[in-house]
Scaffold this motif. Structure first.
Motif, PDB file in Angstrom:
ATOM      1  N   ASP A 112     -54.602  41.494 -66.707  1.00  6.58           N
ATOM      2  CA  ASP A 112     -55.077  41.620 -65.114  1.00  6.58           C
ATOM      3  C   ASP A 112     -54.809  42.741 -64.610  1.00  6.58           C
ATOM      4  O   ASP A 112     -55.553  43.560 -63.869  1.00  6.58           O
ATOM      5  N   ASN A 113     -53.532  43.421 -65.010  1.00  9.09           N
ATOM      6  CA  ASN A 113     -52.864  44.618 -64.686  1.00  9.09           C
ATOM      7  C   ASN A 113     -53.913  45.904 -65.184  1.00  9.09           C
ATOM      8  O   ASN A 113     -54.409  46.744 -64.330  1.00  9.09           O
ATOM      9  N   GLU A 114     -54.469  45.619 -66.297  1.00 10.98           N
ATOM     10  CA  GLU A 114     -55.253  46.646 -67.112  1.00 10.98           C
ATOM     11  C   GLU A 114     -56.617  46.614 -66.347  1.00 10.98           C
ATOM     12  O   GLU A 114     -57.405  47.846 -66.115  1.00 10.98           O
ATOM     13  N   LEU A 115     -57.104  45.581 -65.969  1.00  9.37           N
ATOM     14  CA  LEU A 115     -58.418  45.350 -65.201  1.00  9.37           C
ATOM     15  C   LEU A 115     -58.057  45.960 -63.627  1.00  9.37           C
ATOM     16  O   LEU A 115     -59.054  46.548 -63.141  1.00  9.37           O
ATOM     17  N   ASP A 116     -57.173  45.949 -63.401  1.00  5.24           N
ATOM     18  CA  ASP A 116     -56.773  46.375 -61.760  1.00  5.24           C
ATOM     19  C   ASP A 116     -56.953  48.090 -61.946  1.00  5.24           C
ATOM     20  O   ASP A 116     -57.646  48.539 -61.056  1.00  5.24           O
ATOM     21  N   GLU A 117     -56.253  48.708 -63.127  1.00  7.00           N
ATOM     22  CA  GLU A 117     -56.492  50.037 -63.221  1.00  7.00           C
ATOM     23  C   GLU A 117     -57.728  50.391 -63.369  1.00  7.00           C
ATOM     24  O   GLU A 117     -58.115  51.500 -62.856  1.00  7.00           O
ATOM     25  N   ILE A 118     -58.544  49.706 -64.115  1.00  9.87           N
ATOM     26  CA  ILE A 118     -60.032  50.204 -64.417  1.00  9.87           C
ATOM     27  C   ILE A 118     -60.756  49.981 -62.651  1.00  9.87           C
ATOM     28  O   ILE A 118     -61.447  50.813 -62.454  1.00  9.87           O
ATOM     29  N   MET A 119     -60.324  48.950 -61.897  1.00  8.28           N
ATOM     30  CA  MET A 119     -61.008  48.962 -60.873  1.00  8.28           C
ATOM     31  C   MET A 119     -60.841  49.922 -59.856  1.00  8.28           C
ATOM     32  O   MET A 119     -61.453  50.745 -59.041  1.00  8.28           O
TER      33      MET A 119
END
Ligand code: HEC
Length: 292
Positions: free
Chosen positions: A272-279
């Motif tokens: 989830d954290n990595e997806l946040d970074e992408i967003m």
């Protein structure tokens, strides 16, 4: 101007994905493309970003006439030992460019597959290993150059070309094996990433790396990246017309829960954290549009 140090760090982020081409029936426009080597008057090859090898054209020109036979102990596409007729990739690149004049760590090797999949990696990684351009499958039935690979009921068209290694284990995930390959280019890392690198915000570098590795192989931003999926930044960023980043994240995790028969595979391996970074990176890029 991009700092060198940034790009050395950046190279660590980059991984390469094999060209995914299950059920690929697309035709491709190889016929009119040419091998572009920008040579100066003395015939010396200029900057790396001028080189594109059109493999079909090279084949017609006889460049692959004397391949050697090589064996790959554990092929990641066929999931077995394989024998190929192949040419050492380094020798091939040396034939068309003055490799010695390039900084391999600052040069990206970009693989373009017929279906728009476009993985890349630092040239240094390829030169460090025994990389080969496989031009045919020596295990194929007589009269056939290639067989179709099958995995979980899906078929993969490996032809017309496939990059393999004899000294890279399949566990080395940074090395991917592009098949269904049409073209190989060498580009300067600075040029390749000028339009998508977060020059003015260091906190976005991680998101940039994650995007490159997991999304950029299929999606372009500002025209830079794969063509298998749609451009996500220019002229309108997905972060501007999707209702929320929560929706975007949910889509990425389960595309078919938003779109029936969606062609994008679910991205299951990012936290989830990595997806946040992408967003965050995508939102940042919405403020950094460049016509690609
Ligand atoms: C294997 C290729 C592939 C990968 C990897 C991939 N995508 Fe996609 N993506 C697609 C395709 C193809 C579509 C178009 C899907 C459709 O509508 O059928 C798509 C659609 C999308 C859309 C919808 C675009 C719009 O205009 O509504 C978003 C957003 C998106 N992808 C984000 C991502 C992100 C973020 C990642 C990385 C975490 C990613 N994708 C990884 C292939 C890919």
């Amino acid at each position: 101007m991009i700092k060198r140090a940034h790009f050395s760090a950046l190279c660590l982020f980059l991984t390469l994905s094999g060209c995914q081409s299950a059920s690929n029936n697309q035709s491709n426009s190889l016929t009119d493309s040419t091998v572009n080597v920008n040579a100066d008057i003395n015939g010396t090859v200029l900057a790396a970003d001028s080189l594109t090898l059109d493999l079909a054209k090279l084949k017609v020109d006889g460049a692959f006439a004397s391949p050697q036979t090589i064996r790959v102990a554990d092929d990641p596409v066929f999931h077995s030992a394989k024998t190929y007729r192949a040419l050492p990739l380094r020798a091939l690149l040396e034939k068309y460019t003055t490799l010695k004049t390039l900084d391999p760590a600052q040069t990206q090797i970009v693989f373009e597959c017929e279906d728009g999949y476009s993985p890349s990696m630092p040239l240094s990684m390829v030169l460090d290993k025994k990389a080969y351009l496989a031009v045919s499958d020596a295990d194929a039935p007589t009269g056939q150059d290639w067989v179709v690979a099958k995995k979980n009921g899906e078929t993969k068209k490996v032809a017309p070309f496939y990059v393999v290694y004899t000294d890279v284990p399949t566990t080395a995930h940074d090395y991917k094996w592009p098949y269904n390959l049409a073209r190989i280019s060498l580009v300067s890392a600075a040029k390749e990433f000028a339009a998508i690198y977060p020059h003015d915000d260091d906190t976005m570098v991680r998101g940039f790396g994650l995007f490159q590795r997991n999304c950029g192989i299929c999606h372009a931003l500002n025209g830079v990246g794969g063509q298998m999926g749609p451009e996500l930044n220019y002229p309108k960023s997905v972060t501007e017309y999707w209702r929320s980043t929560a929706d975007l994240k949910a889509f990425v995790k389960a595309p078919t829960s938003y779109r029936h028969n969606c062609k994008m595979p679910a991205v299951k391996y990012l936290s989830d954290n990595e997806l946040d970074e992408i967003m965050w990176y995508l939102q940042y890029m919405a403020g950094h549009k460049v016509k690609g």
